[in-house]
Design a protein around this motif. Structure first.
Motif, PDB file in Angstrom:
ATOM      1  N   ASP A  70      54.704   5.919  29.175  1.00 53.54           N
ATOM      2  CA  ASP A  70      56.381   7.068  29.357  1.00 53.54           C
ATOM      3  C   ASP A  70      56.678   7.674  28.491  1.00 53.54           C
ATOM      4  O   ASP A  70      57.759   8.283  28.691  1.00 53.54           O
ATOM      5  CB  ASP A  70      56.516   5.447  29.549  1.00 53.54           C
ATOM      6  N   ARG A  71      55.759   6.802  26.700  1.00 53.99           N
ATOM      7  CA  ARG A  71      56.690   7.546  26.006  1.00 53.99           C
ATOM      8  C   ARG A  71      56.159   9.330  25.847  1.00 53.99           C
ATOM      9  O   ARG A  71      57.128  10.358  25.682  1.00 53.99           O
ATOM     10  CB  ARG A  71      55.810   6.908  24.550  1.00 53.99           C
ATOM     11  N   HIS A  72      54.402   9.520  26.353  1.00 54.82           N
ATOM     12  CA  HIS A  72      54.313  10.858  26.092  1.00 54.82           C
ATOM     13  C   HIS A  72      55.105  11.750  27.631  1.00 54.82           C
ATOM     14  O   HIS A  72      55.339  12.709  27.029  1.00 54.82           O
ATOM     15  CB  HIS A  72      52.813  10.887  26.500  1.00 54.82           C
ATOM     16  N   VAL A  73      55.622  10.827  28.246  1.00 57.28           N
ATOM     17  CA  VAL A  73      56.097  11.863  29.440  1.00 57.28           C
ATOM     18  C   VAL A  73      57.969  12.033  29.273  1.00 57.28           C
ATOM     19  O   VAL A  73      58.006  12.831  29.326  1.00 57.28           O
ATOM     20  CB  VAL A  73      56.361  10.803  30.932  1.00 57.28           C
ATOM     21  N   ARG A  74      58.243  11.306  27.981  1.00 51.85           N
ATOM     22  CA  ARG A  74      60.198  10.904  27.600  1.00 51.85           C
ATOM     23  C   ARG A  74      59.508  12.784  26.404  1.00 51.85           C
ATOM     24  O   ARG A  74      60.337  13.410  26.824  1.00 51.85           O
ATOM     25  CB  ARG A  74      59.749   9.365  27.193  1.00 51.85           C
ATOM     26  N   TYR A  75      58.502  12.342  26.069  1.00 47.06           N
ATOM     27  CA  TYR A  75      58.936  13.781  24.958  1.00 47.06           C
ATOM     28  C   TYR A  75      58.297  14.742  25.810  1.00 47.06           C
ATOM     29  O   TYR A  75      57.656  15.884  25.052  1.00 47.06           O
ATOM     30  CB  TYR A  75      57.889  13.072  23.924  1.00 47.06           C
ATOM     31  N   GLY A  76      57.837  14.588  27.118  1.00 45.19           N
ATOM     32  CA  GLY A  76      58.065  16.225  27.891  1.00 45.19           C
ATOM     33  C   GLY A  76      56.102  17.346  28.594  1.00 45.19           C
ATOM     34  O   GLY A  76      55.494  17.968  28.451  1.00 45.19           O
ATOM     35  N   LYS A  77      55.240  16.008  28.884  1.00 44.83           N
ATOM     36  CA  LYS A  77      54.747  15.703  28.959  1.00 44.83           C
ATOM     37  C   LYS A  77      54.497  15.483  30.239  1.00 44.83           C
ATOM     38  O   LYS A  77      55.284  14.476  30.514  1.00 44.83           O
ATOM     39  CB  LYS A  77      52.686  14.924  28.342  1.00 44.83           C
ATOM     40  N   GLU A  78      53.693  16.315  31.089  1.00 43.14           N
ATOM     41  CA  GLU A  78      53.372  15.642  32.795  1.00 43.14           C
ATOM     42  C   GLU A  78      52.906  14.771  32.136  1.00 43.14           C
ATOM     43  O   GLU A  78      52.032  14.328  31.952  1.00 43.14           O
ATOM     44  CB  GLU A  78      52.490  16.930  33.556  1.00 43.14           C
ATOM     45  N   ARG A  79      52.993  13.981  33.669  1.00 42.01           N
ATOM     46  CA  ARG A  79      53.100  12.412  33.625  1.00 42.01           C
ATOM     47  C   ARG A  79      50.809  12.567  33.540  1.00 42.01           C
ATOM     48  O   ARG A  79      49.534  11.611  32.903  1.00 42.01           O
ATOM     49  CB  ARG A  79      53.149  11.809  34.569  1.00 42.01           C
ATOM     50  N   SER A  80      50.255  13.364  34.883  1.00 41.59           N
ATOM     51  CA  SER A  80      48.950  13.390  34.418  1.00 41.59           C
ATOM     52  C   SER A  80      48.425  13.730  33.587  1.00 41.59           C
ATOM     53  O   SER A  80      47.373  13.558  33.535  1.00 41.59           O
ATOM     54  CB  SER A  80      48.948  14.706  35.552  1.00 41.59           C
ATOM     55  N   PHE A  81      48.988  14.837  32.819  1.00 45.63           N
ATOM     56  CA  PHE A  81      47.903  15.464  31.362  1.00 45.63           C
ATOM     57  C   PHE A  81      48.720  13.878  30.353  1.00 45.63           C
ATOM     58  O   PHE A  81      47.277  13.344  30.213  1.00 45.63           O
ATOM     59  CB  PHE A  81      49.077  16.038  31.015  1.00 45.63           C
ATOM     60  N   ALA A  82      49.489  13.131  30.622  1.00 52.00           N
ATOM     61  CA  ALA A  82      50.020  12.360  29.243  1.00 52.00           C
ATOM     62  C   ALA A  82      48.499  10.460  30.074  1.00 52.00           C
ATOM     63  O   ALA A  82      48.137  10.002  29.185  1.00 52.00           O
ATOM     64  CB  ALA A  82      50.719  10.993  29.519  1.00 52.00           C
ATOM     65  N   GLU A  83      48.204  10.379  31.622  1.00 51.15           N
ATOM     66  CA  GLU A  83      47.323   9.255  31.615  1.00 51.15           C
ATOM     67  C   GLU A  83      46.133   9.720  30.639  1.00 51.15           C
ATOM     68  O   GLU A  83      45.284   8.744  30.348  1.00 51.15           O
ATOM     69  CB  GLU A  83      47.739   9.297  32.812  1.00 51.15           C
ATOM     70  N   ARG A  84      45.682  11.313  31.146  1.00 54.02           N
ATOM     71  CA  ARG A  84      44.231  11.135  30.582  1.00 54.02           C
ATOM     72  C   ARG A  84      44.100  11.361  29.272  1.00 54.02           C
ATOM     73  O   ARG A  84      43.195  10.938  28.457  1.00 54.02           O
ATOM     74  CB  ARG A  84      44.061  12.851  31.221  1.00 54.02           C
ATOM     75  N   TRP A  85      45.265  11.711  28.252  1.00 51.77           N
ATOM     76  CA  TRP A  85      45.104  12.080  26.659  1.00 51.77           C
ATOM     77  C   TRP A  85      45.401  10.508  26.535  1.00 51.77           C
ATOM     78  O   TRP A  85      44.817   9.825  25.362  1.00 51.77           O
ATOM     79  CB  TRP A  85      46.592  12.762  26.637  1.00 51.77           C
ATOM     80  N   VAL A  86      46.070   9.160  27.467  1.00 51.42           N
ATOM     81  CA  VAL A  86      45.999   7.965  26.675  1.00 51.42           C
ATOM     82  C   VAL A  86      44.082   7.988  27.167  1.00 51.42           C
ATOM     83  O   VAL A  86      43.890   6.672  26.521  1.00 51.42           O
ATOM     84  CB  VAL A  86      46.871   7.128  27.860  1.00 51.42           C
ATOM     85  N   ARG A  87      43.897   7.880  28.038  1.00 49.15           N
ATOM     86  CA  ARG A  87      42.893   7.357  28.996  1.00 49.15           C
ATOM     87  C   ARG A  87      41.273   7.835  27.491  1.00 49.15           C
ATOM     88  O   ARG A  87      40.535   6.828  26.895  1.00 49.15           O
ATOM     89  CB  ARG A  87      42.225   7.807  30.318  1.00 49.15           C
ATOM     90  N   ASP A  88      41.880   9.378  27.018  1.00 47.98           N
ATOM     91  CA  ASP A  88      40.657   9.996  26.196  1.00 47.98           C
ATOM     92  C   ASP A  88      40.911   9.245  25.198  1.00 47.98           C
ATOM     93  O   ASP A  88      39.597  10.009  23.931  1.00 47.98           O
ATOM     94  CB  ASP A  88      40.588  10.949  26.807  1.00 47.98           C
ATOM     95  N   SER A  89      41.687   9.334  24.513  1.00 46.58           N
ATOM     96  CA  SER A  89      42.367   9.881  22.667  1.00 46.58           C
ATOM     97  C   SER A  89      42.984   8.770  22.458  1.00 46.58           C
ATOM     98  O   SER A  89      42.293   7.812  21.325  1.00 46.58           O
ATOM     99  CB  SER A  89      42.669  11.348  22.915  1.00 46.58           C
ATOM    100  N   ASP A  90      44.507   8.334  22.986  1.00 52.37           N
ATOM    101  CA  ASP A  90      44.389   6.559  22.151  1.00 52.37           C
ATOM    102  C   ASP A  90      44.174   5.950  22.212  1.00 52.37           C
ATOM    103  O   ASP A  90      44.066   5.507  21.663  1.00 52.37           O
ATOM    104  CB  ASP A  90      46.463   6.463  23.280  1.00 52.37           C
ATOM    105  N   GLU A  91      42.980   5.385  23.534  1.00 49.99           N
ATOM    106  CA  GLU A  91      42.668   4.393  24.387  1.00 49.99           C
ATOM    107  C   GLU A  91      41.137   4.610  23.387  1.00 49.99           C
ATOM    108  O   GLU A  91      40.679   3.487  22.547  1.00 49.99           O
ATOM    109  CB  GLU A  91      42.544   4.357  25.459  1.00 49.99           C
TER     110      GLU A  91
END
Length: 209
Positions: A167-188
């Protein structure tokens, strides 16, 4: 040890903020754990006795990440100036009584660090710093933990943390699908690395919300 409520945390931080000696409290945890929310709340509750200096101010600039080929791993340990962060903490531990130290912050709207954003007056007894890698023990990061008088590890429910992070990534302008991939592949991936330092904390905090 876990602390059940915010009042206990405020009182513990207040004891660190005793006048006459500068102390540094570190709040560590995985991306999206709520570190900045807790740190900001503590500083507000201490009402002038503390100042927040975020680790994220030492993100490398996007241009430098691009040059180094690390832009796709932004948030990993080697995408920060760890030596610079340790040098600032060293300076903050032993303040010059005549000098205000200026620390950088991170602008999430710009996705860039901003120098000179946080004034730390010499008379403030407590510096609260928060970030992923305060308990990391590789490279220059190993210099950080000995500079902290006390460190808390924030450990919320994983599903809630991941949801907040997306939700934070989306709030700062990322598309939700991109945010979900970024969290899965990078943040986690970074979260798993952060978890390895949990045992080095003085206190493990399990938020109820």
């Amino acid at each position: 040890m876990s602390v059940p409520g915010p009042d206990h945390l405020i009182e513990r931080a207040r004891r660190l903020a005793a006048p006459g000696h500068r102390r540094i409290l570190g709040i560590a945890g995985a991306p999206g754990a709520g570190k900045s929310t807790l740190a900001e709340g503590l500083v507000e509750a201490l009402d002038g006795l503390a100042v927040l200096v975020p680790m994220d101010g030492f993100h490398l600039a996007q241009r430098e990440l691009n040059r180094l080929g690390r832009a796709g791993r932004k948030g990993a340990p080697d995408t920060f100036d760890a030596a610079g962060y340790a040098a600032l903490l060293t300076r903050l531990r032993d303040p010059d009584p005549t000098v205000t130290v200026y620390a950088p912050a991170f602008d999430r709207a710009l996705e860039e660090p901003v120098a000179g954003s946080v004034p730390v007056a010499p008379g403030v007894p407590l510096v609260v710093t928060e970030g992923n890698y305060l308990l990391h023990d590789e490279g220059e990061w190993a210099r950080v933990r000995p500079l902290l008088d006390e460190t808390w590890f924030l450990e919320p429910d994983r599903e809630a943390r991941v949801r907040r992070l997306i939700d934070r990534h989306v709030r700062y302008g990322k598309e939700r699908s991109f945010a979900e991939r970024w969290v899965r592949d990078s943040d986690e991936a970074n979260a798993r690395l952060v978890e390895r330092g949990r045992h080095r904390a003085d206190l493990v905090v399990e938020p109820t919300t």
